[in-house]
Design a protein around this motif. Structure first.
Motif, PDB file in Angstrom:
ATOM      1  N   ASN A 185       0.791  -1.287   0.082  1.00 36.18           N
ATOM      2  CA  ASN A 185       0.080   0.011   0.076  1.00 36.18           C
ATOM      3  C   ASN A 185       0.713   1.309  -0.044  1.00 36.18           C
ATOM      4  OD1 ASN A 185      -2.563  -1.114  -0.100  1.00 36.18           O
ATOM      5  ND2 ASN A 185      -2.693  -1.224   2.139  1.00 36.18           N
ATOM      6  N   LEU A 186       2.045   1.168  -0.612  1.00 32.59           N
ATOM      7  CA  LEU A 186       2.518   2.503  -0.774  1.00 32.59           C
ATOM      8  C   LEU A 186       1.789   3.271  -1.509  1.00 32.59           C
ATOM      9  CD1 LEU A 186       6.360   1.287  -0.929  1.00 32.59           C
ATOM     10  CD2 LEU A 186       5.141   1.564   0.846  1.00 32.59           C
ATOM     11  N   PRO A 187       2.231   4.763  -1.718  1.00 28.28           N
ATOM     12  CA  PRO A 187       1.538   5.584  -2.470  1.00 28.28           C
ATOM     13  C   PRO A 187       1.403   5.229  -4.063  1.00 28.28           C
ATOM     14  CG  PRO A 187       3.038   6.832  -1.223  1.00 28.28           C
ATOM     15  CD  PRO A 187       3.338   5.340  -0.848  1.00 28.28           C
ATOM     16  N   ARG A 188       0.488   5.648  -4.623  1.00 30.35           N
ATOM     17  CA  ARG A 188       0.377   4.741  -6.268  1.00 30.35           C
ATOM     18  C   ARG A 188       1.404   5.278  -6.965  1.00 30.35           C
ATOM     19  NH1 ARG A 188      -4.885   6.481  -9.323  1.00 30.35           N
ATOM     20  NH2 ARG A 188      -5.538   6.917  -7.125  1.00 30.35           N
ATOM     21  N   TRP A 189       1.737   6.718  -6.721  1.00 30.51           N
ATOM     22  CA  TRP A 189       2.889   7.141  -7.732  1.00 30.51           C
ATOM     23  C   TRP A 189       4.247   5.999  -7.385  1.00 30.51           C
ATOM     24  CZ3 TRP A 189       7.798   8.337  -5.849  1.00 30.51           C
ATOM     25  CH2 TRP A 189       7.814   8.735  -4.503  1.00 30.51           C
ATOM     26  N   ARG A 190       4.523   5.591  -6.482  1.00 31.61           N
ATOM     27  CA  ARG A 190       5.750   4.646  -6.423  1.00 31.61           C
ATOM     28  C   ARG A 190       5.391   3.493  -7.268  1.00 31.61           C
ATOM     29  NH1 ARG A 190       8.184   5.160  -0.975  1.00 31.61           N
ATOM     30  NH2 ARG A 190       9.109   2.908  -1.220  1.00 31.61           N
ATOM     31  N   ILE A 191       4.181   2.917  -7.480  1.00 28.74           N
ATOM     32  CA  ILE A 191       4.031   1.669  -8.539  1.00 28.74           C
ATOM     33  C   ILE A 191       4.183   2.316  -9.666  1.00 28.74           C
ATOM     34  CG2 ILE A 191       2.529  -0.087  -9.147  1.00 28.74           C
ATOM     35  CD1 ILE A 191       0.974   0.542  -6.809  1.00 28.74           C
ATOM     36  N   VAL A 192       3.753   3.385 -10.187  1.00 32.67           N
ATOM     37  CA  VAL A 192       3.942   3.940 -11.540  1.00 32.67           C
ATOM     38  C   VAL A 192       5.357   4.563 -11.699  1.00 32.67           C
ATOM     39  CG1 VAL A 192       3.130   5.817 -13.026  1.00 32.67           C
ATOM     40  CG2 VAL A 192       1.209   4.739 -11.624  1.00 32.67           C
ATOM     41  N   PHE A 193       5.962   4.908 -10.654  1.00 30.11           N
ATOM     42  CA  PHE A 193       7.399   5.054 -10.900  1.00 30.11           C
ATOM     43  C   PHE A 193       8.070   3.930 -11.311  1.00 30.11           C
ATOM     44  CE2 PHE A 193      11.729   5.169  -8.640  1.00 30.11           C
ATOM     45  CZ  PHE A 193      12.084   6.378  -9.660  1.00 30.11           C
ATOM     46  N   TRP A 194       8.050   2.896 -10.576  1.00 29.79           N
ATOM     47  CA  TRP A 194       8.828   1.718 -10.922  1.00 29.79           C
ATOM     48  C   TRP A 194       8.297   0.971 -12.279  1.00 29.79           C
ATOM     49  CZ3 TRP A 194      13.012   1.456  -8.693  1.00 29.79           C
ATOM     50  CH2 TRP A 194      13.301   1.994  -7.480  1.00 29.79           C
ATOM     51  N   PHE A 195       7.016   1.054 -12.442  1.00 24.37           N
ATOM     52  CA  PHE A 195       6.783   0.805 -14.022  1.00 24.37           C
ATOM     53  C   PHE A 195       7.455   1.806 -15.146  1.00 24.37           C
ATOM     54  CE2 PHE A 195       2.249  -1.340 -14.295  1.00 24.37           C
ATOM     55  CZ  PHE A 195       2.673  -2.036 -13.134  1.00 24.37           C
ATOM     56  N   PHE A 196       7.553   2.750 -14.659  1.00 26.81           N
ATOM     57  CA  PHE A 196       8.287   3.815 -15.515  1.00 26.81           C
ATOM     58  C   PHE A 196       9.929   3.366 -15.790  1.00 26.81           C
ATOM     59  CE2 PHE A 196      10.576   7.851 -16.664  1.00 26.81           C
ATOM     60  CZ  PHE A 196      10.142   8.245 -17.989  1.00 26.81           C
ATOM     61  N   VAL A 197      10.316   3.136 -14.689  1.00 27.15           N
ATOM     62  CA  VAL A 197      11.748   2.614 -14.593  1.00 27.15           C
ATOM     63  C   VAL A 197      11.957   1.609 -15.506  1.00 27.15           C
ATOM     64  CG1 VAL A 197      13.774   2.086 -13.441  1.00 27.15           C
ATOM     65  CG2 VAL A 197      12.274   3.824 -12.297  1.00 27.15           C
ATOM     66  N   THR A 198      11.114   0.582 -15.292  1.00 25.33           N
ATOM     67  CA  THR A 198      10.885  -0.863 -15.914  1.00 25.33           C
ATOM     68  C   THR A 198      11.082  -0.602 -17.375  1.00 25.33           C
ATOM     69  OG1 THR A 198       9.964  -1.767 -13.889  1.00 25.33           O
ATOM     70  CG2 THR A 198      10.068  -2.987 -15.822  1.00 25.33           C
TER      71      THR A 198
END
Lengths: 210, 108
Positions: free
Chosen positions: A96-109
């Protein structure tokens, strides 16, 4: 030690905190795993063809003239790192980290996946310049049947990352989207496994026996 | 709350260990290739064993496949697919290699 957390499908499980998404993921993720395993058999066929074709160079350029190990090394590191970052995206989702963290790691990937593809296409272009085109020999046909097939999978993964990233931004963390993240992470890890097979058999095997 | 962040740390460490292990194995493979050249079969044997080790590291640390009872089905599926793969690959190599020897295109 306390009871191990429940684990009901391959990959990182969403856990009790996301109980409904976890339940929804169970069956589809196993189904997706079946798909991945049949994809593995398909790759295996291409590997088998490549192994039988290593000697069929018909006087054309062979592994020693064509393969650039430095570039392969860079591609390996990039793909490996992207496997870690997609795992970090999964962890951000699970805890449940903030949603931008998920999107950030998606972006890096995504950036890593695209850099991998750029390097791979550059390799193919320099191979073509040296006369290494698919129709030159059986060896090259087998090579171009296998390695770009993996690249095609990475391309599909990149498109999936973009689409899912946008969906996450718009719809938030619905059960359906969470279970899609689970499958995307599995797919991405799987591509790294195939890549290990490719460097071992196609590149090093080609250089040893070709 | 505390328990949860501890779980988080533990699972993150698992990914980092998997990454570190894979990184180490990758460096070992390319290091061997760079140091000893890739001409001899002994070197290739070492490289393929390291590749196999990396497959296992990633299966365990990234895909969370282990021998716990709950993930046994996934493991069964992997083992079955691997068996199919081995039959396909070894069978192809065997038959085609034999054919090549008979056709005298492949000194053996």
């Amino acid at each position: 030690m306390k009871r191990a957390p429940t684990h009901s499908y391959p990959g990182l499980n969403l856990g009790r905190r996301h109980a409904s998404a976890d339940k929804a993921s169970e069956v589809v993720t196993f189904g997706f795993w079946v798909f991945l395993m049949s994809d593995l058999v398909y790759f295996g066929l291409m590997f088998a063809i490549y192994i039988t074709m290593i000697d069929a160079q018909a006087g054309g350029p062979g592994p020693h003239e064509l393969f650039d190990l430095k570039s392969i090394f860079a591609q390996t590191l990039i793909l490996l790192t992207s496997s870690l970052t997609v795992g970090l995206a999964m962890l951000a989702l699970k805890y449940n980290l903030p949603r931008w963290r998920i999107v950030f790691w998606f972006f890096v990937t995504l950036v890593l996946g695209l850099s991998f593809l750029v390097l791979e296409v550059r390799d193919f272009m320099s191979m073509a310049e040296k006369g290494g085109i698919p129709q030159r020999s059986g060896f090259l046909s087998a090579f171009y049947g296998l390695v770009p097939l993996h690249g095609l999978h990475v391309t599909a993964g990149c498109i999936w990352l973009i689409v899912l990233g946008i969906q996450l931004r718009i719809f938030g963390l619905t059960d359906l989207l969470m279970s899609r993240v689970v499958r995307l992470a599995l797919f991405w890890h799987f591509l790294d496994l195939i890549w290990i097979g490719i460097i071992t058999i196609v590149y090093f095997g080609g250089l040893t026996y070709g | 709350m505390d328990k949860r962040s501890e779980m988080h740390r533990r699972e993150r460490r698992r990914y980092v260990i998997g990454y570190g292990g894979s990184l180490l194995l990758t460096f070992a493979v390319f290091g061997i290739a760079y140091r000893f050249g890739i001409e001899t079969k002994g070197v290739y044997l070492a490289i393929s064993l390291l590749g196999l080790a990396q497959l296992i590291v990633q299966l365990v640390y990234f895909l969370h496949i282990d021998r716990r009872r709950s993930s046994r089905e996934d493991l069964d599926l992997i083992l079955f697919s691997t068996m199919v793969l081995l039959i396909i690959i070894l069978g192809t190599v065997w038959i085609m290699g034999n054919l090549a020897v008979r056709m005298h295109t492949f000194p053996m």
